[in-house]
Design an enzyme around this catalytic site. Structure first.
Site, PDB file in Angstrom:
ATOM      1  N   THR A   1       0.830  -1.203   0.000  1.00 25.97           N
ATOM      2  CA  THR A   1       0.000   0.000   0.000  1.00 25.97           C
ATOM      3  C   THR A   1       0.866   1.254   0.000  1.00 25.97           C
ATOM      4  O   THR A   1       2.029   1.224   0.400  1.00 25.97           O
ATOM      5  CB  THR A   1      -0.928   0.062   1.227  1.00 25.97           C
ATOM      6  OG1 THR A   1      -0.174   0.471   2.387  1.00 25.97           O
ATOM      7  CG2 THR A   1      -1.612  -1.259   1.481  1.00 25.97           C
ATOM      8  N   ASP A   2       0.281   2.342  -0.451  1.00 29.63           N
ATOM      9  CA  ASP A   2       0.932   3.634  -0.274  1.00 29.63           C
ATOM     10  C   ASP A   2       0.942   3.968   1.213  1.00 29.63           C
ATOM     11  O   ASP A   2       0.301   3.297   2.029  1.00 29.63           O
ATOM     12  CB  ASP A   2       0.207   4.706  -1.090  1.00 29.63           C
ATOM     13  CG  ASP A   2       1.159   5.766  -1.622  1.00 29.63           C
ATOM     14  OD1 ASP A   2       2.203   6.006  -0.976  1.00 29.63           O
ATOM     15  OD2 ASP A   2       0.867   6.372  -2.669  1.00 29.63           O
TER      16      ASP A   2
END
Length: 687
Positions: free
Chosen positions: A393-394
């Site tokens: 994920t970011d």
């Protein structure tokens, strides 16, 4: 050589260990010695085995580097050398360099505690501090390196600024020693955002520092030479590996379709084919044909494409949470990710954004951030596109922060109402493997204890993550040679190649006979280092004495500072301030003006079109590289990898998901002129 063996060297032995008998080979002074574990020993390099409580263990040849003792390399009776990472004196399958990465990863998975598995599911920020200082808290939170590595069993970190390449190499070696204190000695994977260009935004990209300096990715696409792209990728790989950076949080393969979007400089182009081609070239150069001990594992971002931002706003901030597709162009943004998967990309990072009113194959896509979206991650990315690598994920999707006195809310767009625990549950249910920018291992443990997250689901992600570590060879040797790092990082050949690429990427948009500058031209400058000019032209301090004025500007933006990173993330209108236009106009009334503009995103150059005699664009170029281009010492080759709109009104009515969609652009996609004195083929920019 005499050395004191540290207590960590005896993790295989029952504690407390009061007396150990040491056995030596080929030592001219002693064959055996009995004493406490902390004994100072001669002939330390000749230690062959130890006897403790009647048990003889083929133990150590200690690895020494920079005066430090590292967990030993042992040798089996049939001559296989291995790192005894769990200190049990036995060659376990995960320690066996002869076995393939998948086999080793599966073996280690079965040995890990639930806490160790939870730690592998996180990849967070680590500040580079003093070498071997493992107990000073980060400015971003209370945790120290020891808290992260030993306490939380986290062993993936994104690295920001560091003072020098040699310092980084020494620091990472010390961190790898810290990792040896963990039960299975899992080495650390250090990752980096792009750091070979000019942009400086601590949450997105870093200016070059010790490394060779090249144009930003958009400048490499402007240059239009795939061979230069491959040269850059190989250079970046060499420099990253030399300091211990074994994972790249790039390429960024978003389409620069919304002219106002702040992130486009680290993308390649508004054109899907160009972005796909150059992204694949960067992956090939960094990773190689397959991941190995000389590779850098890449993460392609931001799935399923980050360019179609509503009003061009950035989703690091609440006002930029949404993407829109009024032109129905979703598949064009998705295409570079298919190309990256075909190129063997190791990991993919979904974007922060949520998509408004997006329908794919008759399915209404849930309006939640892309990492929270099960259809996009599991159905589209995993099942339809066939990606079986790591989904990272970011950063910071779960936890609200305050950084340096400014708020930095979690990017939990569409799920703001959920608790942090429920957010983590939804992320893993969507199909992600690793949480970026977070360290909340306790939430994973709580979900496992409650049955809301199954051990099988965790194991699937842990196995993917471990496989990459084994493929990179980190379990066999995570250390780098700090004494030789400066022979690679920032070496003269790398710097020269980067300088040439900067000059060649300069894009000439207008030239009324002024370029190339003739020898002996007297130049007045603004925004240029005078010390650079004197090597290539005659510098004059007064306008009245000059033949030409050279002015460098950067694309405009609206200053903001409501949130952390807001001030560094340039957003808003593309119009230049009236005072800047008036300043250039006043200069042009006195003498011919060469205007060079740093296009970190598009800019409205219309007010300068009738003012400047020559206009050039750069995507990251030093003053020296610009002068080399303007004098044709290194002839420029650039072609615009984006279009430059004629007005903000045209931007506001264009479709953000459709590339090059503004009406009657001042400079269309692919625009660029040759210098009259050069002879070359077209740059090869795809149209």
């Amino acid at each position: 050589m005499a050395m004191i063996f540290p207590p960590s060297a005896f993790s295989a032995l029952p504690q407390p260990a009061s007396t150990i008998r040491w056995h030596f080979r080929h030592c001219p002074t002693v064959r055996a010695f009995s004493g406490p574990p902390s004994a100072t020993l001669a002939c330390v390099e000749q230690v062959q085995s130890i006897t403790f409580s009647g048990k003889r263990i083929n133990y150590m040849k200690p690895i020494t580097q920079g005066g430090r003792v590292r967990r030993s390399v042992s040798t089996t009776e049939d001559g296989v050398q291995y790192r005894d990472l769990n200190g049990n004196g036995v060659l376990d399958p995960y320690e066996d360099p002869r076995l393939d990465p998948s086999t080793r990863a599966k073996d280690l998975l079965m040995r890990l505690s639930v806490e160790e598995k939870a730690g592998l599911l996180f990849n967070t920020v680590m500040v580079v501090g003093e070498v071997a200082d493992h107990d000073t808290a980060s400015p971003f939170g209370p945790e120290s390196p020891r808290d992260f590595v030993v306490g939380r069993a986290i062993n993936h970190f994104n690295i920001g600024r560091f003072p020098s390449a040699r310092h980084m190499a020494r620091w990472q070696n010390a961190m790898q020693e810290l990792a040896e204190l963990t039960p299975h000695g899992i080495p650390i994977t250090f990752a980096t955002d792009p750091r070979h260009g000019f942009a400086q935004n601590d949450g997105m990209a870093f200016a070059t520092g010790s490394f060779s300096q090249w144009p930003e990715p958009m400048g490499l696409a402007a240059l239009g030479d795939p061979a230069v792209m491959s040269d850059f990728a190989e250079t970046a790989r060499s420099e990253y590996v030399a300091v211990g950076l074994r994972a790249a949080l790039h390429p960024q393969i978003d389409l620069a379709s919304e002219p106002r979007w702040a992130r486009q400089l680290q993308s390649f182009s508004s054109n899907s084919a160009v972005t796909s081609e150059y992204g694949a070239l960067l992956i090939a150069g960094l990773q190689g044909g397959k991941l190995s001990s000389t590779s850098v594992a890449c993460t392609a971002k931001h799935f399923p494409g980050g360019g179609a931002q509503e009003d061009g706003e950035d989703p690091h901030f609440p006002q930029g949470k949404a993407q829109i597709y009024p032109g129905g162009n979703f598949n064009e943004h998705l295409a570079p990710f298919s190309a990256a998967i075909d190129a063997g990309i190791s990991a993919i990072m979904p974007y922060y954004s949520l998509a408004k009113e997006l329908v794919i194959n008759g399915i209404e896509v849930e309006e939640v951030g892309f990492s929270y979206n099960k259809y996009l991650i599991t159905s589209l990315l995993r099942e339809q596109l066939g990606f079986d690598g790591v989904v990272l994920t970011d950063w910071q999707l779960v936890t609200d922060l305050e950084v340096f006195g400014l708020p930095f809310p979690a990017k939990a767009w569409g799920v703001e109402h959920l608790s942090p625990l429920d957010r983590v549950e939804k992320l893993f249910d969507a199909g992600v493997d690793q949480l970026g920018g977070e360290s909340c291992t306790e939430l994973v443990l709580e979900l496992l204890a409650s049955g809301k997250l199954s051990p099988e689901r965790v194991d699937a992600s842990v196995l993917r993550i471990l496989r990459v570590k084994f493929e990179l060879g980190l379990f066999d040797n995570p250390y780098v040679d700090a004494d030789k790092v400066n022979e690679v990082v920032g070496s003269e050949p790398f710097r020269a190649a980067g300088h040439r690429a900067q000059a060649e990427s300069i894009t000439i948009l207008k030239n009324e006979g002024l370029l190339p500058l003739a020898p002996g031209t007297r130049i007045y400058v603004e925004g240029v280092d005078p010390a650079v000019v004197i090597h290539q032209a005659i510098l004059v301090p007064e306008i009245a004495d000059a033949d030409v004025a050279l002015v460098r500007l950067a694309a405009p933006f609206e200053p903001r500072n409501e949130y952390f990173l807001d001030a560094m993330t340039h957003q808003g209108s593309l119009d230049f301030p009236d005072e800047e236009i008036a300043r250039v106009r006043a200069l042009a009334a006195e003498l011919p003006v060469i205007l060079d503009v740093y296009l970190e995103r598009a800019a409205i150059l219309t007010p300068f079109e009738d003012i400047a005699t020559a206009i050039t664009a750069n995507f990251g170029a030093s003053d020296a590289a610009l002068l080399d281009a303007l004098t044709a010492a290194i002839p420029p080759k650039g072609r615009l990898p984006i279009e430059l709109p004629r007005s903000m009104a045209a931007v506001e009515v264009s479709h953000p998901d459709v590339a090059n969609d503004t009406e009657d652009p001042l400079y269309p996609y692919g625009a660029g002129l040759n210098l009259p004195s050069t002879s070359r083929s077209e740059s090869g920019m795809l149209t």
